[in-house]
Design a protein around this motif. Structure first.
Motif, PDB file in Angstrom:
ATOM      1  N   PHE A 199       0.767  -1.100  -0.016  1.00  0.00           N
ATOM      2  CA  PHE A 199       0.016  -0.083   0.018  1.00  0.00           C
ATOM      3  C   PHE A 199       0.845   1.028  -0.054  1.00  0.00           C
ATOM      4  O   PHE A 199       0.891   2.219  -0.869  1.00  0.00           O
ATOM      5  CB  PHE A 199      -0.753   0.135   1.335  1.00  0.00           C
ATOM      6  CG  PHE A 199      -1.713   1.366   1.476  1.00  0.00           C
ATOM      7  CD1 PHE A 199      -2.810   1.532   0.696  1.00  0.00           C
ATOM      8  CD2 PHE A 199      -1.042   2.103   2.357  1.00  0.00           C
ATOM      9  CE1 PHE A 199      -3.440   2.865   0.928  1.00  0.00           C
ATOM     10  CE2 PHE A 199      -1.670   3.344   2.545  1.00  0.00           C
ATOM     11  CZ  PHE A 199      -2.965   3.565   1.986  1.00  0.00           C
ATOM     12  N   ALA A 200       1.900   1.245   1.000  1.00  0.00           N
ATOM     13  CA  ALA A 200       2.514   2.395   1.038  1.00  0.00           C
ATOM     14  C   ALA A 200       3.679   2.726  -0.197  1.00  0.00           C
ATOM     15  O   ALA A 200       3.434   3.874  -0.688  1.00  0.00           O
ATOM     16  CB  ALA A 200       3.759   2.430   2.203  1.00  0.00           C
ATOM     17  N   CYS A 201       4.026   1.622  -0.518  1.00  0.00           N
ATOM     18  CA  CYS A 201       5.039   1.633  -1.867  1.00  0.00           C
ATOM     19  C   CYS A 201       4.086   2.106  -3.253  1.00  0.00           C
ATOM     20  O   CYS A 201       4.610   3.117  -4.018  1.00  0.00           O
ATOM     21  CB  CYS A 201       5.537   0.437  -2.381  1.00  0.00           C
ATOM     22  SG  CYS A 201       6.871   0.007  -0.793  1.00  0.00           S
ATOM     23  N   GLU A 202       2.827   1.416  -3.230  1.00  0.00           N
ATOM     24  CA  GLU A 202       1.992   2.022  -4.493  1.00  0.00           C
ATOM     25  C   GLU A 202       1.534   3.490  -4.315  1.00  0.00           C
ATOM     26  O   GLU A 202       1.383   3.923  -5.571  1.00  0.00           O
ATOM     27  CB  GLU A 202       0.869   1.148  -4.562  1.00  0.00           C
ATOM     28  CG  GLU A 202       1.232  -0.496  -4.914  1.00  0.00           C
ATOM     29  CD  GLU A 202       0.265  -1.506  -4.928  1.00  0.00           C
ATOM     30  OE1 GLU A 202      -0.939  -1.047  -4.321  1.00  0.00           O
ATOM     31  OE2 GLU A 202       0.491  -2.609  -5.030  1.00  0.00           O
ATOM     32  N   ARG A 203       1.143   3.770  -3.063  1.00  0.00           N
ATOM     33  CA  ARG A 203       0.683   5.132  -3.193  1.00  0.00           C
ATOM     34  C   ARG A 203       1.859   6.121  -3.573  1.00  0.00           C
ATOM     35  O   ARG A 203       1.580   7.323  -3.483  1.00  0.00           O
ATOM     36  CB  ARG A 203       0.209   5.501  -1.688  1.00  0.00           C
ATOM     37  CG  ARG A 203      -1.206   4.664  -1.232  1.00  0.00           C
ATOM     38  CD  ARG A 203      -2.279   5.216  -2.239  1.00  0.00           C
ATOM     39  NE  ARG A 203      -3.343   4.475  -2.055  1.00  0.00           N
ATOM     40  CZ  ARG A 203      -4.547   4.790  -1.898  1.00  0.00           C
ATOM     41  NH1 ARG A 203      -4.802   5.841  -1.406  1.00  0.00           N
ATOM     42  NH2 ARG A 203      -5.500   3.954  -1.790  1.00  0.00           N
ATOM     43  N   ASN A 204       2.949   5.793  -3.198  1.00  0.00           N
ATOM     44  CA  ASN A 204       4.252   6.686  -3.300  1.00  0.00           C
ATOM     45  C   ASN A 204       4.997   6.327  -4.568  1.00  0.00           C
ATOM     46  O   ASN A 204       6.183   6.838  -5.011  1.00  0.00           O
ATOM     47  CB  ASN A 204       5.165   6.636  -2.039  1.00  0.00           C
ATOM     48  CG  ASN A 204       4.686   7.453  -0.774  1.00  0.00           C
ATOM     49  OD1 ASN A 204       4.816   8.572  -0.875  1.00  0.00           O
ATOM     50  ND2 ASN A 204       4.083   6.424   0.101  1.00  0.00           N
ATOM     51  N   GLU A 205       4.319   5.835  -5.514  1.00  0.00           N
ATOM     52  CA  GLU A 205       4.557   5.484  -6.900  1.00  0.00           C
ATOM     53  C   GLU A 205       6.076   4.596  -6.722  1.00  0.00           C
ATOM     54  O   GLU A 205       6.699   4.839  -7.912  1.00  0.00           O
ATOM     55  CB  GLU A 205       4.520   6.773  -7.666  1.00  0.00           C
ATOM     56  CG  GLU A 205       3.176   7.439  -7.660  1.00  0.00           C
ATOM     57  CD  GLU A 205       3.284   8.911  -8.553  1.00  0.00           C
ATOM     58  OE1 GLU A 205       4.613   9.343  -8.744  1.00  0.00           O
ATOM     59  OE2 GLU A 205       2.197   9.311  -8.727  1.00  0.00           O
ATOM     60  N   VAL A 206       6.345   3.966  -6.179  1.00  0.00           N
ATOM     61  CA  VAL A 206       7.404   2.753  -6.180  1.00  0.00           C
ATOM     62  C   VAL A 206       7.080   1.545  -5.712  1.00  0.00           C
ATOM     63  O   VAL A 206       7.666   0.922  -4.802  1.00  0.00           O
ATOM     64  CB  VAL A 206       8.593   3.443  -5.179  1.00  0.00           C
ATOM     65  CG1 VAL A 206       9.272   4.764  -5.714  1.00  0.00           C
ATOM     66  CG2 VAL A 206       7.821   3.565  -3.753  1.00  0.00           C
ATOM     67  N   PRO A 207       5.942   0.842  -6.567  1.00  0.00           N
ATOM     68  CA  PRO A 207       5.486  -0.283  -6.248  1.00  0.00           C
ATOM     69  C   PRO A 207       6.861  -1.442  -6.322  1.00  0.00           C
ATOM     70  O   PRO A 207       6.607  -2.533  -5.736  1.00  0.00           O
ATOM     71  CB  PRO A 207       4.684  -0.687  -7.405  1.00  0.00           C
ATOM     72  CG  PRO A 207       4.868   0.343  -8.458  1.00  0.00           C
ATOM     73  CD  PRO A 207       5.604   1.397  -7.708  1.00  0.00           C
ATOM     74  N   GLU A 208       7.862  -1.272  -7.105  1.00  0.00           N
ATOM     75  CA  GLU A 208       8.805  -2.217  -7.275  1.00  0.00           C
ATOM     76  C   GLU A 208       9.511  -2.423  -5.880  1.00  0.00           C
ATOM     77  O   GLU A 208      10.224  -3.414  -5.651  1.00  0.00           O
ATOM     78  CB  GLU A 208       9.805  -1.741  -8.103  1.00  0.00           C
ATOM     79  CG  GLU A 208      10.679  -0.354  -8.060  1.00  0.00           C
ATOM     80  CD  GLU A 208       9.896   0.696  -8.243  1.00  0.00           C
ATOM     81  OE1 GLU A 208      10.478   1.648  -8.396  1.00  0.00           O
ATOM     82  OE2 GLU A 208       8.523   0.756  -8.606  1.00  0.00           O
ATOM     83  N   LEU A 209       9.553  -1.196  -4.850  1.00  0.00           N
ATOM     84  CA  LEU A 209      10.200  -1.357  -3.740  1.00  0.00           C
ATOM     85  C   LEU A 209       9.540  -2.340  -2.855  1.00  0.00           C
ATOM     86  O   LEU A 209      10.345  -2.986  -1.759  1.00  0.00           O
ATOM     87  CB  LEU A 209      10.343  -0.051  -3.277  1.00  0.00           C
ATOM     88  CG  LEU A 209      11.050   0.293  -1.945  1.00  0.00           C
ATOM     89  CD1 LEU A 209      12.703   0.034  -2.305  1.00  0.00           C
ATOM     90  CD2 LEU A 209      11.068   1.742  -1.570  1.00  0.00           C
ATOM     91  N   ALA A 210       8.498  -2.513  -2.795  1.00  0.00           N
ATOM     92  CA  ALA A 210       7.528  -3.320  -1.999  1.00  0.00           C
ATOM     93  C   ALA A 210       8.348  -4.843  -2.084  1.00  0.00           C
ATOM     94  O   ALA A 210       8.213  -5.769  -0.964  1.00  0.00           O
ATOM     95  CB  ALA A 210       6.158  -3.696  -2.493  1.00  0.00           C
ATOM     96  N   GLN A 211       8.758  -5.541  -3.104  1.00  0.00           N
ATOM     97  CA  GLN A 211       9.314  -6.723  -3.261  1.00  0.00           C
ATOM     98  C   GLN A 211      10.724  -6.735  -2.549  1.00  0.00           C
ATOM     99  O   GLN A 211      11.291  -7.818  -2.315  1.00  0.00           O
ATOM    100  CB  GLN A 211       9.642  -6.813  -4.751  1.00  0.00           C
ATOM    101  CG  GLN A 211       8.398  -6.801  -5.618  1.00  0.00           C
ATOM    102  CD  GLN A 211       7.562  -7.974  -5.207  1.00  0.00           C
ATOM    103  OE1 GLN A 211       7.919  -9.149  -4.942  1.00  0.00           O
ATOM    104  NE2 GLN A 211       6.182  -7.687  -5.650  1.00  0.00           N
ATOM    105  N   VAL A 212      11.322  -5.594  -2.316  1.00  0.00           N
ATOM    106  CA  VAL A 212      12.657  -5.462  -1.709  1.00  0.00           C
ATOM    107  C   VAL A 212      12.694  -5.569   0.003  1.00  0.00           C
ATOM    108  O   VAL A 212      13.744  -6.024   0.479  1.00  0.00           O
ATOM    109  CB  VAL A 212      13.423  -4.374  -2.268  1.00  0.00           C
ATOM    110  CG1 VAL A 212      14.761  -4.332  -1.692  1.00  0.00           C
ATOM    111  CG2 VAL A 212      13.545  -4.559  -3.703  1.00  0.00           C
TER     112      VAL A 212
END
Length: 90
Positions: free
Chosen positions: A12-25
């Motif tokens: 949720f936080a990563c997608e809202r801040n336009e960095v969805p790729e970061l959620a995987q890390v």
């Protein structure tokens, strides 16, 4: 120790801040020594390591709202490091 909501809050936080790729890390670790804080976070550009550490003793006593807000808050620290280059302990 795992809470099934944590990954959802991270995404949720990563997608809202336009960095969805970061959620995987983002790696979640549990710390038995955290007795005064619910969590902390670190990010390193050098190792591309993003870590959230959560308190084993405090997590069960926290409200669902406190847990959610803590995870999202800590992810935001990681996002700042990722987007703006701020090195934090990771």
């Amino acid at each position: 120790m795992e809470d099934p909501h944590i990954r959802c809050w991270i995404r949720f936080a990563c997608e809202r801040n336009e960095v969805p790729e970061l959620a995987q890390v983002v790696v979640v670790e549990w710390n038995p020594r955290f007795t005064r804080r619910l969590g902390d976070a670190g990010y390193s550009h050098v190792t591309f390591r993003a870590t959230i550490r959560l308190s084993i003793p405090l997590w069960p006593r926290a409200t669902d709202q406190d847990r959610r807000e803590t995870v999202i808050h800590e992810v935001c620290h990681i996002i700042v490091g990722y987007k703006h280059g701020a090195e934090q302990d990771a």
